[in-house]
Each structure stands twice: as structure tokens, then as C-alpha cells.
Write an enzyme that holds these catalytic residues in place. Structure first.
Site, PDB file in Angstrom:
ATOM      1  N   TYR A  14      -1.521  -8.661 -12.283  1.00 46.37           N
ATOM      2  CA  TYR A  14      -2.651  -7.788 -12.612  1.00 46.37           C
ATOM      3  C   TYR A  14      -2.902  -7.672 -14.112  1.00 46.37           C
ATOM      4  O   TYR A  14      -3.866  -7.024 -14.525  1.00 46.37           O
ATOM      5  CB  TYR A  14      -2.428  -6.386 -12.025  1.00 46.37           C
ATOM      6  CG  TYR A  14      -2.357  -6.394 -10.523  1.00 46.37           C
ATOM      7  CD1 TYR A  14      -3.485  -6.635  -9.752  1.00 46.37           C
ATOM      8  CD2 TYR A  14      -1.142  -6.177  -9.875  1.00 46.37           C
ATOM      9  CE1 TYR A  14      -3.413  -6.655  -8.367  1.00 46.37           C
ATOM     10  CE2 TYR A  14      -1.060  -6.184  -8.491  1.00 46.37           C
ATOM     11  CZ  TYR A  14      -2.205  -6.424  -7.744  1.00 46.37           C
ATOM     12  OH  TYR A  14      -2.117  -6.453  -6.373  1.00 46.37           O
ATOM     13  N   HIS A  19      -9.403  -4.106 -13.860  1.00 42.79           N
ATOM     14  CA  HIS A  19      -8.864  -2.842 -13.366  1.00 42.79           C
ATOM     15  C   HIS A  19      -7.733  -2.312 -14.249  1.00 42.79           C
ATOM     16  O   HIS A  19      -7.410  -1.132 -14.192  1.00 42.79           O
ATOM     17  CB  HIS A  19      -8.349  -3.048 -11.935  1.00 42.79           C
ATOM     18  CG  HIS A  19      -8.799  -2.013 -10.953  1.00 42.79           C
ATOM     19  ND1 HIS A  19      -9.868  -1.172 -11.154  1.00 42.79           N
ATOM     20  CD2 HIS A  19      -8.319  -1.699  -9.725  1.00 42.79           C
ATOM     21  CE1 HIS A  19     -10.017  -0.383 -10.099  1.00 42.79           C
ATOM     22  NE2 HIS A  19      -9.083  -0.676  -9.225  1.00 42.79           N
ATOM     23  N   TYR A  64       0.298   1.858  -8.340  1.00 47.00           N
ATOM     24  CA  TYR A  64      -0.937   1.151  -8.034  1.00 47.00           C
ATOM     25  C   TYR A  64      -2.097   2.125  -8.166  1.00 47.00           C
ATOM     26  O   TYR A  64      -1.942   3.342  -8.015  1.00 47.00           O
ATOM     27  CB  TYR A  64      -0.925   0.447  -6.667  1.00 47.00           C
ATOM     28  CG  TYR A  64       0.023  -0.725  -6.658  1.00 47.00           C
ATOM     29  CD1 TYR A  64      -0.386  -1.978  -7.111  1.00 47.00           C
ATOM     30  CD2 TYR A  64       1.341  -0.579  -6.258  1.00 47.00           C
ATOM     31  CE1 TYR A  64       0.491  -3.045  -7.140  1.00 47.00           C
ATOM     32  CE2 TYR A  64       2.227  -1.643  -6.284  1.00 47.00           C
ATOM     33  CZ  TYR A  64       1.795  -2.879  -6.724  1.00 47.00           C
ATOM     34  OH  TYR A  64       2.666  -3.930  -6.768  1.00 47.00           O
ATOM     35  N   ASN A  66      -4.772   3.196  -6.596  1.00 46.30           N
ATOM     36  CA  ASN A  66      -5.251   4.176  -5.624  1.00 46.30           C
ATOM     37  C   ASN A  66      -4.332   5.378  -5.444  1.00 46.30           C
ATOM     38  O   ASN A  66      -4.715   6.349  -4.797  1.00 46.30           O
ATOM     39  CB  ASN A  66      -5.496   3.507  -4.272  1.00 46.30           C
ATOM     40  CG  ASN A  66      -6.608   2.479  -4.344  1.00 46.30           C
ATOM     41  OD1 ASN A  66      -7.257   2.310  -5.380  1.00 46.30           O
ATOM     42  ND2 ASN A  66      -6.839   1.784  -3.256  1.00 46.30           N
ATOM     43  N   ASP A  91     -11.196   1.899 -16.089  1.00 48.17           N
ATOM     44  CA  ASP A  91     -12.293   0.941 -16.062  1.00 48.17           C
ATOM     45  C   ASP A  91     -13.505   1.576 -15.381  1.00 48.17           C
ATOM     46  O   ASP A  91     -13.369   2.503 -14.587  1.00 48.17           O
ATOM     47  CB  ASP A  91     -11.878  -0.329 -15.307  1.00 48.17           C
ATOM     48  CG  ASP A  91     -11.506  -0.043 -13.859  1.00 48.17           C
ATOM     49  OD1 ASP A  91     -10.592   0.780 -13.619  1.00 48.17           O
ATOM     50  OD2 ASP A  91     -12.140  -0.613 -12.950  1.00 48.17           O
ATOM     51  N   ASN A 112     -11.365   4.869  -7.302  1.00 49.82           N
ATOM     52  CA  ASN A 112     -10.247   5.331  -6.472  1.00 49.82           C
ATOM     53  C   ASN A 112      -9.101   5.948  -7.273  1.00 49.82           C
ATOM     54  O   ASN A 112      -8.428   6.863  -6.793  1.00 49.82           O
ATOM     55  CB  ASN A 112      -9.731   4.198  -5.583  1.00 49.82           C
ATOM     56  CG  ASN A 112     -10.699   3.876  -4.478  1.00 49.82           C
ATOM     57  OD1 ASN A 112     -11.458   4.724  -4.030  1.00 49.82           O
ATOM     58  ND2 ASN A 112     -10.694   2.628  -4.036  1.00 49.82           N
TER      59      ASN A 112
END
Length: 188
Positions: A14, A19, A64, A66, A91, A112
Site C-alpha cells: 500500500y 489512500h 487498515y 476502514n 485522502d 470510510n
């Protein structure tokens, strides 16, 4: 006391994705202030510094995106940091790549990570620095694929500048307040 939390997803796959721009800001700030963000507690990596006489924690939730709110809730509860002193960096696809927008409070805007934070803190009264990552050119493009994608070669210098600007904006919020930071950074 302040908490600056950059949102993102842990893991090499990632790194440098749209994100994860919040993580990039935290890493940049850590470098600027010669701080290591490597202590692991409350499902997050964090470090601390002093800025304008205030103790400031830099935080990268490891839950993560969410579930970011879980880490932020646990951290802020332990250190007794009120929502007004929790600065979130995230973001935003509704802003052009490289643009930043500061808000003193507000809704999750469909993000989220922000949704999780609002739910976990039971408050939307925290400042946030939104960094534009643009929107997919093709309206049929899967949004999750887009935000988990990497920046184009042309976008990288624009995003590097945005990371610097967001770092300065966070420092300005601590030094002079959200309104001053909004006046200085939202118009540009």
C-alpha cells in the site's frame, strides 16, 4: 496535547498509494522533526515531539483504513486528547490531485476512515486536512482500485508538494488554530 493521525493501510503493497497519503504526511513530519514513528501501541505506530510548546503525537493506525477509528479512540482515550485536538490527515477524491482543504469539523464525506473515526469518537468535532488525490477519469472505474492505485509519474511532484503543505498546515493548526490554518491554506 495534540494527536496528528495520518490515515492509510499498513504493508508494503500500500506504500505510495492514493489512500496512504496520510501516512506519507506523518512520515514527512517525522523526518522534519527528527522523530521516529516506531512505537507500537493501541493498534498504531506513533512517535512524539514538541511543537510550539505543545506535546504532539504522530500516529499511523495499523488497523487498515476502514477501522482507523478504533486505534484513534484507544490512543486518544488513554492520553485524554479531546477531538478538537485530534488532527486527521486523509485522502479525498473530490479534490484535484495535490489540493488541500482544511475543515474544523464535519461529516465523513463518504470516506470510510473518517466514518470509522466519527463512529468511534462519537464526534465529528475534529479538524481534518484533506489531500486531493483526484478522481478516476473513467466514471465506471472501480473506486477501491483507484484509491489503492499508485500516483502517475506526473502526479508525484504535485503530491510531494501537497505532503509538505499538509505538514505545514498541521503545524499551523497547533500554532495558530484551525481558522488561521484554513485562511492560510484553503485559498491556495
Amino acid at each position: 496535547m495534540y494527536l496528528i493521525a495520518g490515515l492509510g493501510n499498513p504493508g508494503r503493497e500500500y506504500e505510495m498509494t492514493r489512500h496512504n497519503i496520510g501516512f506519507e504526511v506523518i512520515d514527512y513530519m517525522a523526518g522534519q522533526y527528527n522523530v521516529k514513528v516506531n512505537k507500537l501501541k493501541f493498534k498504531a505506530l506513533f512517535g512524539e515531539l514538541h511543537l510550539d510548546g505543545e506535546k504532539v503525537y504522530l500516529l499511523k493506525p495499523q488497523t487498515y483504513m476502514n477501522l482507523s477509528g478504533e486505534s484513534i479512540r484507544e490512543f486518544s482515550a488513554f492520553y485524554k486528547i479531546t477531538p478538537e485536538h485530534i488532527i486527521i490527515v486523509n485522502d479525498d477524491i473530490s479534490l484535484d490531485a495535490g489540493r488541500i482543504r482544511i475543515r474544523a469539523k464535519g461529516s465523513d464525506g463518504g470516506h470510510n476512515g473518517l466514518k470509522s473515526i466519527i463512529f468511534n469518537l462519537q464526534s465529528d468535532q475534529f479538524p481534518r486536512i484533506k489531500i486531493g488525490v483526484g478522481a478516476p477519469e473513467n466514471p465506471g472505474y472501480e473506486l477501491a482500485d483507484y484509491v489503492l492505485g499508485r500516483f502517475t509519474k506526473e502526479e508525484i511532484p504535485v503530491m510531494e508538494e501537497a505532503i509538505i503543505k499538509a505538514s505545514k498546515a498541521a503545524a499551523e493548526i497547533i500554532k495558530s488554530g484551525v481558522d488561521a490554518a484554513m485562511n492560510r491554506f484553503n485559498s491556495k
